[in-house]
Motif scaffolding. Sequence first.
Motif, PDB file in Angstrom:
ATOM      1  N   MET A 106      -1.617  41.735  38.120  1.00  0.00           N
ATOM      2  CA  MET A 106      -1.697  42.785  39.127  1.00  0.00           C
ATOM      3  C   MET A 106      -2.097  42.193  40.484  1.00  0.00           C
ATOM      4  O   MET A 106      -1.470  42.478  41.509  1.00  0.00           O
ATOM      5  CB  MET A 106      -2.738  43.814  38.661  1.00  0.00           C
ATOM      6  N   ARG A 107      -3.157  41.375  40.489  1.00  0.00           N
ATOM      7  CA  ARG A 107      -3.626  40.763  41.736  1.00  0.00           C
ATOM      8  C   ARG A 107      -2.559  39.847  42.341  1.00  0.00           C
ATOM      9  O   ARG A 107      -2.489  39.691  43.559  1.00  0.00           O
ATOM     10  CB  ARG A 107      -4.919  39.986  41.493  1.00  0.00           C
ATOM     11  N   ALA A 108      -1.723  39.248  41.500  1.00  0.00           N
ATOM     12  CA  ALA A 108      -0.656  38.363  41.983  1.00  0.00           C
ATOM     13  C   ALA A 108       0.595  39.132  42.402  1.00  0.00           C
ATOM     14  O   ALA A 108       1.569  38.523  42.840  1.00  0.00           O
ATOM     15  CB  ALA A 108      -0.306  37.340  40.902  1.00  0.00           C
ATOM     16  N   GLY A 109       0.583  40.456  42.246  1.00  0.00           N
ATOM     17  CA  GLY A 109       1.735  41.265  42.645  1.00  0.00           C
ATOM     18  C   GLY A 109       2.919  41.154  41.711  1.00  0.00           C
ATOM     19  O   GLY A 109       4.059  41.368  42.118  1.00  0.00           O
ATOM     20  N   LEU A 110       2.675  40.852  40.434  1.00  0.00           N
ATOM     21  CA  LEU A 110       3.764  40.631  39.484  1.00  0.00           C
ATOM     22  C   LEU A 110       4.158  41.870  38.685  1.00  0.00           C
ATOM     23  O   LEU A 110       5.217  41.877  38.061  1.00  0.00           O
ATOM     24  CB  LEU A 110       3.385  39.505  38.511  1.00  0.00           C
ATOM     25  N   ILE A 111       3.349  42.918  38.686  1.00  0.00           N
ATOM     26  CA  ILE A 111       3.640  44.107  37.869  1.00  0.00           C
ATOM     27  C   ILE A 111       4.676  44.971  38.599  1.00  0.00           C
ATOM     28  O   ILE A 111       4.511  45.312  39.762  1.00  0.00           O
ATOM     29  CB  ILE A 111       2.364  44.934  37.609  1.00  0.00           C
ATOM     30  N   ASP A 112       5.750  45.307  37.869  1.00  0.00           N
ATOM     31  CA  ASP A 112       6.820  46.138  38.432  1.00  0.00           C
ATOM     32  C   ASP A 112       6.678  47.604  38.057  1.00  0.00           C
ATOM     33  O   ASP A 112       7.195  48.475  38.749  1.00  0.00           O
ATOM     34  CB  ASP A 112       8.180  45.640  37.929  1.00  0.00           C
ATOM     35  N   GLU A 113       6.012  47.871  36.934  1.00  0.00           N
ATOM     36  CA  GLU A 113       5.894  49.258  36.458  1.00  0.00           C
ATOM     37  C   GLU A 113       4.571  49.421  35.721  1.00  0.00           C
ATOM     38  O   GLU A 113       4.147  48.525  34.988  1.00  0.00           O
ATOM     39  CB  GLU A 113       7.052  49.599  35.524  1.00  0.00           C
ATOM     40  N   TYR A 114       3.950  50.577  35.924  1.00  0.00           N
ATOM     41  CA  TYR A 114       2.712  50.945  35.235  1.00  0.00           C
ATOM     42  C   TYR A 114       3.008  52.151  34.362  1.00  0.00           C
ATOM     43  O   TYR A 114       3.598  53.128  34.841  1.00  0.00           O
ATOM     44  CB  TYR A 114       1.613  51.302  36.239  1.00  0.00           C
ATOM     45  N   VAL A 115       2.597  52.096  33.099  1.00  0.00           N
ATOM     46  CA  VAL A 115       2.767  53.205  32.166  1.00  0.00           C
ATOM     47  C   VAL A 115       1.375  53.593  31.679  1.00  0.00           C
ATOM     48  O   VAL A 115       0.701  52.799  31.028  1.00  0.00           O
ATOM     49  CB  VAL A 115       3.665  52.818  30.971  1.00  0.00           C
ATOM     50  N   LEU A 116       0.965  54.810  31.999  1.00  0.00           N
ATOM     51  CA  LEU A 116      -0.368  55.278  31.643  1.00  0.00           C
ATOM     52  C   LEU A 116      -0.254  56.429  30.661  1.00  0.00           C
ATOM     53  O   LEU A 116       0.457  57.403  30.923  1.00  0.00           O
ATOM     54  CB  LEU A 116      -1.123  55.765  32.879  1.00  0.00           C
ATOM     55  N   ALA A 117      -0.934  56.309  29.537  1.00  0.00           N
ATOM     56  CA  ALA A 117      -1.057  57.400  28.573  1.00  0.00           C
ATOM     57  C   ALA A 117      -2.517  57.856  28.676  1.00  0.00           C
ATOM     58  O   ALA A 117      -3.404  57.296  28.034  1.00  0.00           O
ATOM     59  CB  ALA A 117      -0.711  56.938  27.169  1.00  0.00           C
ATOM     60  N   THR A 118      -2.752  58.846  29.533  1.00  0.00           N
ATOM     61  CA  THR A 118      -4.117  59.258  29.879  1.00  0.00           C
ATOM     62  C   THR A 118      -4.602  60.336  28.927  1.00  0.00           C
ATOM     63  O   THR A 118      -4.042  61.429  28.868  1.00  0.00           O
ATOM     64  CB  THR A 118      -4.167  59.756  31.338  1.00  0.00           C
ATOM     65  N   ALA A 119      -5.675  59.997  28.187  1.00  0.00           N
ATOM     66  CA  ALA A 119      -6.254  60.911  27.201  1.00  0.00           C
ATOM     67  C   ALA A 119      -7.287  61.820  27.871  1.00  0.00           C
ATOM     68  O   ALA A 119      -7.982  61.394  28.793  1.00  0.00           O
ATOM     69  CB  ALA A 119      -6.914  60.112  26.081  1.00  0.00           C
TER      70      ALA A 119
END
Length: 187
Positions: A133-146
């Motif tokens: 994340m800090r390196a800017g490598l994540i393209d998509e975030y998937v959150l399953a929020t309980a």
Amino acid sequence: MRKLIYGMNLSLDGYIAAPGDDIDWSVPSDELFQFWSGRLLATDLTLYGGKLWRTMSSYWPTGDQQPDATPAEIEFARRWRDMAKVVFSSTVDTVDWNTRLVTGDAVAEITRLKAEDGGPMDIGGATLAGAAMRAGLIDEYVLATAPVLVGGGTPFFTALDNWVNLNLVETRTLPDGVVLTRYETRR
């Protein structure tokens, strides 16, 4: 270039594990398990940090052989064993089940893997995902929020030096009150 996706179950207050690494609150419903199983089928390569690797490898190699395993769990266990995996850790000594171990620079290796041809890569584990994340490598975030507040523990998001602008691409509410959201990074 491959797409890198970071997704996990998290509490409403943003934690993937409560204090003491307690994840009992995040046991998925059948529908949520099916969602994660579908994501696994669409994934070409999974990247794990050491702690999450130990959790996953303690159950899924034989998950299909458990007497109470559901058809969905049997399918997940077989796919998990067969799929390509990379573990990034300086504390894990050996890996198995179509897995290779990386003990060096995780960000450099993830950057190299992203540049290859191939399907999507999932990344799991707070420390490993935080570095990506800090390196800017994540393209998509998937959150399953309980719908639970755990008050502390291991956060889903890491502290960042810069903002990351996102586009909402999906929202879905499951019958058990879990809200699934997907965001793509704006480049």
